[in-house]
Scaffold this active site. Sequence first.
Site, PDB file in Angstrom:
ATOM      1  N   TYR A 235      18.644  28.251   8.708  1.00 26.19           N
ATOM      2  CA  TYR A 235      17.461  28.960   9.204  1.00 26.19           C
ATOM      3  C   TYR A 235      17.401  28.903  10.722  1.00 26.19           C
ATOM      4  O   TYR A 235      17.621  27.845  11.329  1.00 26.19           O
ATOM      5  CB  TYR A 235      16.184  28.320   8.653  1.00 26.19           C
ATOM      6  CG  TYR A 235      15.904  28.655   7.200  1.00 26.19           C
ATOM      7  CD1 TYR A 235      15.656  29.969   6.796  1.00 26.19           C
ATOM      8  CD2 TYR A 235      15.861  27.653   6.241  1.00 26.19           C
ATOM      9  CE1 TYR A 235      15.375  30.270   5.470  1.00 26.19           C
ATOM     10  CE2 TYR A 235      15.583  27.941   4.915  1.00 26.19           C
ATOM     11  CZ  TYR A 235      15.341  29.256   4.535  1.00 26.19           C
ATOM     12  OH  TYR A 235      15.062  29.547   3.235  1.00 26.19           O
TER      13      TYR A 235
ATOM     14  N   ARG B 147      -9.972   0.281  16.275  1.00 20.36           N
ATOM     15  CA  ARG B 147      -9.878   1.160  15.121  1.00 20.36           C
ATOM     16  C   ARG B 147     -10.868   0.640  14.082  1.00 20.36           C
ATOM     17  O   ARG B 147     -11.913   1.218  13.884  1.00 20.36           O
ATOM     18  CB  ARG B 147      -8.435   1.147  14.603  1.00 20.36           C
ATOM     19  CG  ARG B 147      -8.127   2.185  13.564  1.00 20.36           C
ATOM     20  CD  ARG B 147      -6.709   2.053  13.023  1.00 20.36           C
ATOM     21  NE  ARG B 147      -6.456   0.754  12.409  1.00 20.36           N
ATOM     22  CZ  ARG B 147      -5.398   0.482  11.641  1.00 20.36           C
ATOM     23  NH1 ARG B 147      -4.480   1.403  11.419  1.00 20.36           N
ATOM     24  NH2 ARG B 147      -5.253  -0.712  11.108  1.00 20.36           N
TER      25      ARG B 147
ATOM     26  N   LYS C 239       0.841  -1.202   0.000  1.00 22.46           N
ATOM     27  CA  LYS C 239       0.000   0.000   0.000  1.00 22.46           C
ATOM     28  C   LYS C 239       0.879   1.257   0.000  1.00 22.46           C
ATOM     29  O   LYS C 239       2.078   1.180   0.269  1.00 22.46           O
ATOM     30  CB  LYS C 239      -0.916  -0.008   1.229  1.00 22.46           C
ATOM     31  CG  LYS C 239      -0.174   0.010   2.568  1.00 22.46           C
ATOM     32  CD  LYS C 239      -1.142  -0.231   3.737  1.00 22.46           C
ATOM     33  CE  LYS C 239      -0.399  -0.286   5.062  1.00 22.46           C
ATOM     34  NZ  LYS C 239      -1.279  -0.757   6.161  1.00 22.46           N
TER      35      LYS C 239
HETATM   36  C1  LIG Z   1      -0.555  -1.863   6.784  1.00 21.73           C
HETATM   37  C2  LIG Z   1      -1.122  -3.105   7.359  1.00 21.73           C
HETATM   38  C3  LIG Z   1      -0.296  -4.216   7.588  1.00 21.73           C
HETATM   39  C4  LIG Z   1       1.206  -4.158   7.463  1.00 21.73           C
HETATM   40  O1  LIG Z   1       1.727  -3.603   8.654  1.00 21.73           O
HETATM   41  P1  LIG Z   1       3.303  -3.582   8.912  1.00 21.73           P
HETATM   42  O2  LIG Z   1       3.422  -3.131  10.327  1.00 21.73           O
HETATM   43  O3  LIG Z   1       3.866  -2.597   7.952  1.00 21.73           O
HETATM   44  O4  LIG Z   1       3.781  -4.955   8.668  1.00 21.73           O
HETATM   45  C5  LIG Z   1      -0.893  -5.387   8.019  1.00 21.73           C
HETATM   46  N1  LIG Z   1      -2.224  -5.468   8.207  1.00 21.73           N
HETATM   47  C6  LIG Z   1      -3.048  -4.410   8.027  1.00 21.73           C
HETATM   48  C7  LIG Z   1      -4.485  -4.563   8.280  1.00 21.73           C
HETATM   49  C8  LIG Z   1      -2.521  -3.197   7.607  1.00 21.73           C
HETATM   50  O5  LIG Z   1      -3.326  -2.148   7.432  1.00 21.73           O
END
Ligand SMILES: *Cc1c(COP(=O)(O)O)cnc(C)c1O
Length: 353
Positions: free
Chosen positions: A250, A129, A33
Amino acid sequence: MRPARALIDLDALRHNYRLARARHGARMLAVIKANAYGHGAVQCARALEDEADAFAVAFIDEAMVLREAGILRPILLLEGPFSTEEVQRAAAFDLWPVVHHAGQLAMFDAADLPQPIDVWLKLNTGMNRAGFEPEDVRAAWLRLRDSGNVGEITLMTHLARADEPQVITTDEQVATFDAAIAGLEGPRSLSNSPATLGWPSTHADWGRAGILLYGADPMPDEASGLRAVMTLESEVISVREVPAGTPVGYGARFVTSRPTRLGLVAMGYADGYPRSTRDGTPVAVDGMPARLAGRVSMDLLTVDLTDVPGAGPGSRVELWGPQVPVNRVAQAAGTIAYEVLCNVKRARFEYRG
Ligand SMILES: *Cc1c(COP(=O)(O)O)cnc(C)c1O
């Protein structure tokens, strides 16, 4: 040509995927993703296409980019559909939707699919969540079945604290999950990256590895044998010799405490190097350790080259990669490697392996 670039080592990506799959011991999703956590989703998918059991992205547009690039493996949609139309499209393109709230059950009721599709049903086991409550999961499972649009139902949950080996939350979530799904048919999936590496009790039919694929170790001991996939690097453009007491950049945040050789580097926060990093954040210059000195600006940053006497214009600067773990940079910026990697842009991407 401006020397700022992100080198992506696809051999390292494959190494990390194999390590995850071996640790987990069953099928493993490659989570790509957010443009593969900033690494380039199409290139990463192509590199893993021969061996990844399936891929995962957040939503359908991310999946369509992969389908248009010719990626054929199944793709899980971690946020699931946003409409009935997306359920239809998921069916047409061999995508597996996650179903995690009641609105999505209604989308499956309303859909008219040529053949049933596989889905992943998500339970909330304590992260609070996304996902169905344990007491509602059986009803959700039955309603999906009754929709006539659903084939295999994989049962999944997400772990909130798997990167904390001393905390019992993960054990509690596993117990809640097992109790809630007792008697329901279907493969199981609990492990994200930290759970894949550190919590064998979470290993089941499918793992879901994200950050570890990119070589940022999510466990506190960082001893997993992962390889950095991205090297963010650039070069020293020019050098300035200044006395003690000289303000740099800066806000004059950094003031030299000794006669100092300052190196100017073609890299800035517009390339994704975090502006929130502190003075002293590690970098490597021609392979030697050096430190950030002064606030990062949009296109440029400055490093202290006093202890790297051979360095000068044209010296290679690694901002993170095999020598400087991206976790160190993220810590120095008050964030996590996930966010730092996702934000890389503008710098040229080059792929190897
Ligand atoms: C993004 C995600 C993962 C991967 O998580 P990592 O900590 O990057 O391995 C796994 N499961 C779900 C539901 C996610 O949204």
